[in-house]
Design a protein around this motif. Structure first.
Motif, PDB file in Angstrom:
ATOM      1  N   SER A  22       0.824  -1.220   0.000  1.00 32.84           N
ATOM      2  CA  SER A  22       0.000   0.000   0.000  1.00 32.84           C
ATOM      3  C   SER A  22       0.848   1.254   0.000  1.00 32.84           C
ATOM      4  N   SER A  23       2.180   1.080   0.045  1.00 37.19           N
ATOM      5  CA  SER A  23       3.083   2.225  -0.036  1.00 37.19           C
ATOM      6  C   SER A  23       4.431   1.698  -0.530  1.00 37.19           C
ATOM      7  N   PRO A  24       5.053   2.369  -1.521  1.00 37.95           N
ATOM      8  CA  PRO A  24       6.192   1.767  -2.235  1.00 37.95           C
ATOM      9  C   PRO A  24       7.369   1.306  -1.383  1.00 37.95           C
ATOM     10  N   VAL A  25       7.774   2.138  -0.392  1.00 41.03           N
ATOM     11  CA  VAL A  25       9.002   1.794   0.342  1.00 41.03           C
ATOM     12  C   VAL A  25       8.861   0.452   1.059  1.00 41.03           C
ATOM     13  N   ARG A  26       7.606   0.072   1.349  1.00 44.57           N
ATOM     14  CA  ARG A  26       7.375  -1.201   2.076  1.00 44.57           C
ATOM     15  C   ARG A  26       7.676  -2.420   1.205  1.00 44.57           C
ATOM     16  N   ALA A  27       7.852  -2.212  -0.107  1.00 41.55           N
ATOM     17  CA  ALA A  27       8.040  -3.372  -1.002  1.00 41.55           C
ATOM     18  C   ALA A  27       9.443  -3.966  -0.862  1.00 41.55           C
ATOM     19  N   HIS A 145       7.368  15.607   1.245  1.00 41.16           N
ATOM     20  CA  HIS A 145       6.228  16.226   1.940  1.00 41.16           C
ATOM     21  C   HIS A 145       4.931  15.505   1.565  1.00 41.16           C
ATOM     22  N   GLY A 146       5.039  14.220   1.198  1.00 41.94           N
ATOM     23  CA  GLY A 146       3.860  13.489   0.781  1.00 41.94           C
ATOM     24  C   GLY A 146       3.752  13.474  -0.736  1.00 41.94           C
ATOM     25  N   HIS A 147       2.683  12.897  -1.249  1.00 37.09           N
ATOM     26  CA  HIS A 147       2.638  12.602  -2.688  1.00 37.09           C
ATOM     27  C   HIS A 147       1.717  13.530  -3.480  1.00 37.09           C
ATOM     28  N   VAL A 205       9.712  23.291   4.376  1.00 31.51           N
ATOM     29  CA  VAL A 205      10.960  22.628   4.746  1.00 31.51           C
ATOM     30  C   VAL A 205      10.728  21.648   5.897  1.00 31.51           C
ATOM     31  N   GLU A 206      11.417  20.524   5.852  1.00 30.70           N
ATOM     32  CA  GLU A 206      11.473  19.662   7.030  1.00 30.70           C
ATOM     33  C   GLU A 206      12.511  20.284   7.959  1.00 30.70           C
ATOM     34  N   PRO A 207      12.138  20.798   9.146  1.00 31.41           N
ATOM     35  CA  PRO A 207      13.127  21.483   9.980  1.00 31.41           C
ATOM     36  C   PRO A 207      14.302  20.581  10.354  1.00 31.41           C
ATOM     37  N   PHE A 238       6.835  24.882   8.185  1.00 31.98           N
ATOM     38  CA  PHE A 238       7.611  23.771   8.755  1.00 31.98           C
ATOM     39  C   PHE A 238       6.792  22.498   8.623  1.00 31.98           C
ATOM     40  N   ASP A 239       7.338  21.575   7.837  1.00 34.71           N
ATOM     41  CA  ASP A 239       6.685  20.259   7.737  1.00 34.71           C
ATOM     42  C   ASP A 239       7.205  19.412   8.897  1.00 34.71           C
ATOM     43  N   GLU A 240       6.421  19.345   9.967  1.00 36.18           N
ATOM     44  CA  GLU A 240       6.809  18.625  11.179  1.00 36.18           C
ATOM     45  C   GLU A 240       6.049  17.302  11.305  1.00 36.18           C
TER      46      GLU A 240
HETATM   47  P1  KE4 Z   1       1.721  10.709   4.797  1.00 34.99           P
HETATM   48  O1  KE4 Z   1       0.856  11.215   3.663  1.00 34.99           O
HETATM   49  O2  KE4 Z   1       2.558   9.511   4.383  1.00 34.99           O
HETATM   50  O3  KE4 Z   1       0.962  10.483   6.110  1.00 34.99           O
HETATM   51  O4  KE4 Z   1       2.754  11.877   5.175  1.00 34.99           O
HETATM   52  C1  KE4 Z   1       3.546  12.417   4.149  1.00 34.99           C
HETATM   53  C2  KE4 Z   1       4.779  13.050   4.756  1.00 34.99           C
HETATM   54  C3  KE4 Z   1       4.829  14.415   4.877  1.00 34.99           C
HETATM   55  N1  KE4 Z   1       5.902  15.043   5.425  1.00 34.99           N
HETATM   56  C4  KE4 Z   1       6.951  14.318   5.887  1.00 34.99           C
HETATM   57  C5  KE4 Z   1       8.122  15.047   6.489  1.00 34.99           C
HETATM   58  C6  KE4 Z   1       6.952  12.906   5.797  1.00 34.99           C
HETATM   59  O5  KE4 Z   1       8.013  12.197   6.249  1.00 34.99           O
HETATM   60  C7  KE4 Z   1       5.842  12.255   5.233  1.00 34.99           C
HETATM   61  C8  KE4 Z   1       5.769  10.749   5.079  1.00 34.99           C
HETATM   62  N2  KE4 Z   1       6.927  10.032   5.502  1.00 34.99           N
HETATM   63  C9  KE4 Z   1       7.177   8.766   4.794  1.00 34.99           C
HETATM   64  C10 KE4 Z   1       8.424   8.113   5.387  1.00 34.99           C
HETATM   65  N3  KE4 Z   1       9.524   8.983   5.591  1.00 34.99           N
HETATM   66  C11 KE4 Z   1       6.010   7.859   4.849  1.00 34.99           C
HETATM   67  C12 KE4 Z   1       6.299   6.402   4.585  1.00 34.99           C
HETATM   68  C13 KE4 Z   1       5.697   5.929   3.295  1.00 34.99           C
HETATM   69  O6  KE4 Z   1       5.582   6.720   2.349  1.00 34.99           O
HETATM   70  O7  KE4 Z   1       5.341   4.738   3.231  1.00 34.99           O
END
Ligand code: KE4
Length: 432
Positions: A22-27, A145-147, A205-207, A238-240
């Protein structure tokens, strides 16, 4: 290591889910394995469907700072579920969590819940564009920052892992409004603002960068971003999603003493259930519907089970001793691991802050994206496979972060150090 059942399930999963996940990195592609199907998590351990046990450093990629199945979280979710799973209406638990977040992070005067970090960041960008009347955003190479389309440009996490930092299907129209700077390089930001400053709505930015492995901000980097955005009338976001309540009880911004205009959250504030949030100054947040003209909505936003899990998690974390403990345990683990690698003649770089760390398979310092891409990802993959056989579950990518939870005991640390040493022995004996 037995993996019959995982392999059977994965074969079937690939028939009905893209890549069987359900999410690429898990493959597990980056580490040359097929994924394990997990059936249970308890404390610092996870158990797969073939009854293998692992000490877990993925922690669901960040949400599980308390560890798996924390009794307070399970109790809260069970109690909430007794009363139903969703109302499509405000609830008291939602208000409770909103108040906890606003009091923990002073820059967040108002917060809106959504269902993922992606929803939080895409909404924050939309709000910034409405607030400033400008089109462009600045992100940093290697940050993720997500997809949402705006962000799939030179992104980190699963895109960097796959070696393809952009995505098909993102229209040129979108891409042209996303400008990319270099993390820890204020000059690269200043050059973009010199050329396009009047049309830059926001810098996101990711702080602390957690999606190219762990890369820490240089001392003046965040303050510099604050200065540049303030001067040019752009918003600082800030993307926290990772760092919110991870480093301290609040945002990393509390620690770094830099106040962003908007903050996005996720992961920990949902205690392992689907959640995201964005928030900031009242005057900006007042533009969000139904108060204002920036539309954003969600069927399951503020879901009572997710709110209950998040509130229960933050309540435990209000005992600040947990952060001191996480700091000490992770500091000890990182130092012991550095010694083990050096005992094997590998003078690799380990970046650590709070309960997050990354072992970079490179001897150079890692402060930028350029440093990160020098890593020997092939050797990381061999190490990963050997470590998994020794019962330790790291993230299946050099470009993700290891997380220590409140549930990791010294026994887990000792076992991890021994397992890493045995895995390195095998790597150096030519293991595949
Ligand atoms: P989600 O949509 O996956 O809940 O969050 C996106 C996101 C946004 N901002 C930051 C700084 C993030 O790290 C993430 C998602 N992190 C990844 C792993 N570093 C999620 C894991 C995955 O994609 O399966």
């Amino acid at each position: 290591m037995r993996r019959t059942k995982s392999d059977e399930l994965f074969k079937m999963a690939k028939e009905c889910m893209p890549g069987g996940v359900s999410s690429p990195v898990r493959a597990f592609k980056a580490v040359g394995l097929d994924p394990l199907f997990i059936k249970r998590g308890q404390g610092a351990r996870i158990y797969d469907v073939d009854d293998n046990e692992f000490i877990d450093y993925v922690a669901s990629f960040g949400p599980l700072i308390l560890g798996h199945s924390h009794p307070e979280v399970i109790k809260a979710v069970k109690e909430a579920a007794e009363n139903g799973t969703s109302y499509g209406a405000p609830s008291e638990k939602e208000l409770e969590l909103a108040q906890m977040i606003c009091s923990a992070i002073p820059s967040i005067e108002k917060v809106r819940f959504v269902n993922s970090g992606t929803e939080a960041t895409m909404s924050a960008i939309r709000l910034a564009r409405a607030w400033t009347g400008r089109n462009k955003i600045v992100k940093f190479e290697g940050c993720y920052h997500g997809h949402a389309d705006s962000f799939l440009i030179k992104a980190g996490s699963g895109l960097l892992t796959s070696g393809v930092p952009n995505s098909a299907g993102v229209l040129e129209d979108y891409a042209k409004n996303t400008l990319v700077a270099r993390y820890n390089d204020l000059g690269s930001v200043e050059r973009l603002f010199k050329e396009e400053g009047r049309d830059i709505a926001a810098v996101i930015v990711e702080p602390i960068a957690g999606n190219m492995g762990l890369v820490l901000p240089d001392p003046d980097f965040l303050k510099g971003l604050r200065r540049i955005t303030e001067y040019s009338g752009s918003l600082l976001i800030f993307d926290e999603v990772i760092t919110g309540f991870r480093i301290c009880y609040g945002g990393f911004q509390n620690f770094a003493n830099v106040t962003p205009d908007l903050t996005t959250l996720g992961k920990i504030i949902g205690g392992g259930l689907p959640v995201g949030a964005y928030g900031g100054r009242k005057e900006i947040m007042s533009r969000v519907a139904p108060e204002g003209d920036v539309y954003q909505a969600g069927t399951l936003s503020g879901n009572p089970l997710a709110m209950a899990a998040g509130a229960a998690t933050l309540k435990v974390l209000q005992d600040r001793d947990w952060y001191d403990r996480l700091e000490v345990v992770t500091y000890m683990l990182a130092n012991r691991l550095k010694n083990v690698f050096e005992d094997h003649g590998l003078f690799y770089t380990i970046n650590r802050i709070g309960s997050m760390f990354t072992i970079f398979f490179t001897e150079s310092e890692v402060n930028t994206y350029e440093d990160v891409v020098k890593c020997d990802t092939a050797q990381y993959a061999v190490f990963y496979r050997k470590l998994l056989e020794e019962g330790v579950y790291f993230p299946p990518s050099q470009f993700e972060v290891c997380f220590v939870s409140c549930a990791h005991e010294m026994e887990d640390i000792e076992k991890t150090v021994e397992a890493v040493s045995r895995a390195l022995d095998k790597v150096q004996q030519g293991g595949e």
